[in-house]
Design a protein around this motif. Sequence first.
Motif, PDB file in Angstrom:
ATOM      1  N   ALA A  43      40.659  77.284  55.754  1.00 28.88           N
ATOM      2  CA  ALA A  43      40.587  76.469  56.976  1.00 28.88           C
ATOM      3  C   ALA A  43      40.595  74.974  56.693  1.00 28.88           C
ATOM      4  N   GLU A  44      40.480  74.584  55.425  1.00 27.10           N
ATOM      5  CA  GLU A  44      40.428  73.161  55.099  1.00 27.10           C
ATOM      6  C   GLU A  44      41.708  72.441  55.500  1.00 27.10           C
ATOM      7  N   GLY A  45      42.855  73.124  55.374  1.00 23.72           N
ATOM      8  CA  GLY A  45      44.114  72.473  55.736  1.00 23.72           C
ATOM      9  C   GLY A  45      44.975  73.283  56.674  1.00 23.72           C
ATOM     10  N   HIS A  46      44.402  74.348  57.261  1.00 21.96           N
ATOM     11  CA  HIS A  46      45.171  75.218  58.141  1.00 21.96           C
ATOM     12  C   HIS A  46      44.362  75.585  59.386  1.00 21.96           C
ATOM     13  N   GLN A  47      45.086  75.912  60.452  1.00 22.41           N
ATOM     14  CA  GLN A  47      44.449  76.544  61.604  1.00 22.41           C
ATOM     15  C   GLN A  47      44.437  78.038  61.325  1.00 22.41           C
ATOM     16  N   VAL A  48      43.270  78.578  61.014  1.00 25.30           N
ATOM     17  CA  VAL A  48      43.155  79.974  60.624  1.00 25.30           C
ATOM     18  C   VAL A  48      42.877  80.830  61.853  1.00 25.30           C
ATOM     19  N   ILE A  49      43.702  81.839  62.053  1.00 28.01           N
ATOM     20  CA  ILE A  49      43.496  82.829  63.114  1.00 28.01           C
ATOM     21  C   ILE A  49      43.014  84.107  62.435  1.00 28.01           C
ATOM     22  N   LEU A  50      41.865  84.592  62.861  1.00 29.41           N
ATOM     23  CA  LEU A  50      41.170  85.674  62.177  1.00 29.41           C
ATOM     24  C   LEU A  50      40.974  86.837  63.147  1.00 29.41           C
ATOM     25  N   PRO A  51      41.955  87.750  63.268  1.00 29.67           N
ATOM     26  CA  PRO A  51      41.807  88.869  64.200  1.00 29.67           C
ATOM     27  C   PRO A  51      41.065  90.050  63.569  1.00 29.67           C
ATOM     28  N   ASP A  52      40.450  90.856  64.429  1.00 29.92           N
ATOM     29  CA  ASP A  52      39.922  92.163  64.036  1.00 29.92           C
ATOM     30  C   ASP A  52      40.941  93.207  64.500  1.00 29.92           C
ATOM     31  N   LEU A  53      41.463  93.978  63.558  1.00 31.02           N
ATOM     32  CA  LEU A  53      42.504  94.954  63.881  1.00 31.02           C
ATOM     33  C   LEU A  53      41.959  96.105  64.733  1.00 31.02           C
ATOM     34  N   GLN A  54      42.853  96.883  65.295  1.00 31.76           N
ATOM     35  CA  GLN A  54      42.499  98.000  66.175  1.00 31.76           C
ATOM     36  C   GLN A  54      41.356  98.843  65.610  1.00 31.76           C
ATOM     37  N   GLY A  55      40.294  99.013  66.405  1.00 32.97           N
ATOM     38  CA  GLY A  55      39.187  99.877  66.023  1.00 32.97           C
ATOM     39  C   GLY A  55      38.250  99.276  64.998  1.00 32.97           C
ATOM     40  N   HIS A  56      38.487  98.057  64.579  1.00 33.79           N
ATOM     41  CA  HIS A  56      37.689  97.398  63.545  1.00 33.79           C
ATOM     42  C   HIS A  56      36.937  96.207  64.139  1.00 33.79           C
ATOM     43  N   GLY A  57      35.760  95.933  63.570  1.00 33.85           N
ATOM     44  CA  GLY A  57      35.006  94.768  63.991  1.00 33.85           C
ATOM     45  C   GLY A  57      34.739  94.766  65.484  1.00 33.85           C
ATOM     46  N   ARG A  58      35.092  93.671  66.131  1.00 35.05           N
ATOM     47  CA  ARG A  58      34.815  93.508  67.564  1.00 35.05           C
ATOM     48  C   ARG A  58      35.961  93.980  68.452  1.00 35.05           C
ATOM     49  N   THR A  59      36.990  94.573  67.848  1.00 31.36           N
ATOM     50  CA  THR A  59      38.112  95.127  68.624  1.00 31.36           C
ATOM     51  C   THR A  59      37.893  96.626  68.813  1.00 31.36           C
ATOM     52  N   ALA A  60      37.725  97.048  70.052  1.00 31.67           N
ATOM     53  CA  ALA A  60      37.491  98.463  70.331  1.00 31.67           C
ATOM     54  C   ALA A  60      38.732  99.295  70.037  1.00 31.67           C
ATOM     55  N   ASP A  61      38.512 100.553  69.698  1.00 35.11           N
ATOM     56  CA  ASP A  61      39.624 101.460  69.425  1.00 35.11           C
ATOM     57  C   ASP A  61      40.323 101.844  70.721  1.00 35.11           C
TER      58      ASP A  61
END
Length: 263
Positions: A43-61
């Motif tokens: 993130a120091e030199g980029h706009q980082v987009i950090l998704p949670d894939l299907q069924g993982h983390g905060r993304t429901a299945d």
Amino acid sequence: MSYAEVNGVNLYFETHGTGRPLILLHGGLGSGEMFGASLAAFAEGHQVILPDLQGHGRTADVDRPVDYALMADDIAALIDHLGLDRPDVVGFSLGGGVGLQLAIRHPEKVGKLVAASAGIRRDAFFPDLLEQQAQVNAAAAAFMKDTPMYELYARVAPRPEDFPRLLDKIGETMRRDFDHTEQVRGLRVPTLIMGADADMVPPSHFVEIFALLDGGRRDGGWMGDGRPKGGHALAILPGTTHYNIIDSPLFATTALAFLDQKA
């Protein structure tokens, strides 16, 4: 922290930093939090987009398999949703496979790709590992209650009770035979193939993938004119395994050296 409705999936994602867009794709049974050790560097030199894939983390299945190609289509739709102009992509393990499918299926949407610890043939994985993967199913949930993977899932998932279902789907994906050799051979997105020196597949498999991309076939030359024609590269990170490669300081350093290199 936001959500995007893409392909029937309410996809969670975070945005960090400013600069050229960079999407980070996490490994199986994880979430974007897996990149905690390297997020600040990215993130120091980029706009980082950090998704949670299907069924993982905060993304429901949702009612579909955990499938690399379908999740790649989700990320392509997220790119459109956010109006990103050919962001670079770094994917690890499951995310590396999704990143490869994204570059194969939607090359016009990707700048450069780093595919880390992602085998392209099931028979390249070590036999004892395939035996372990064959045991991944809903019944294994009870034995994973004390693992960091379950702790993360229970803490952030919209429906923590879905964990056994996710194990069933991940196990089904692991048991399915696959060989993406011909797809990878035609890859047009400049790609860094990265692996640990003690990964789930032997280092020779990463060399094999690099060879499909015109790599390692000739001397590179004083001016680099003998390097792979598509701008591809190879990195084997020393002293790492599949389970700690993204925690190594070399992970972000190596990925960024490739992504930020001028053509």
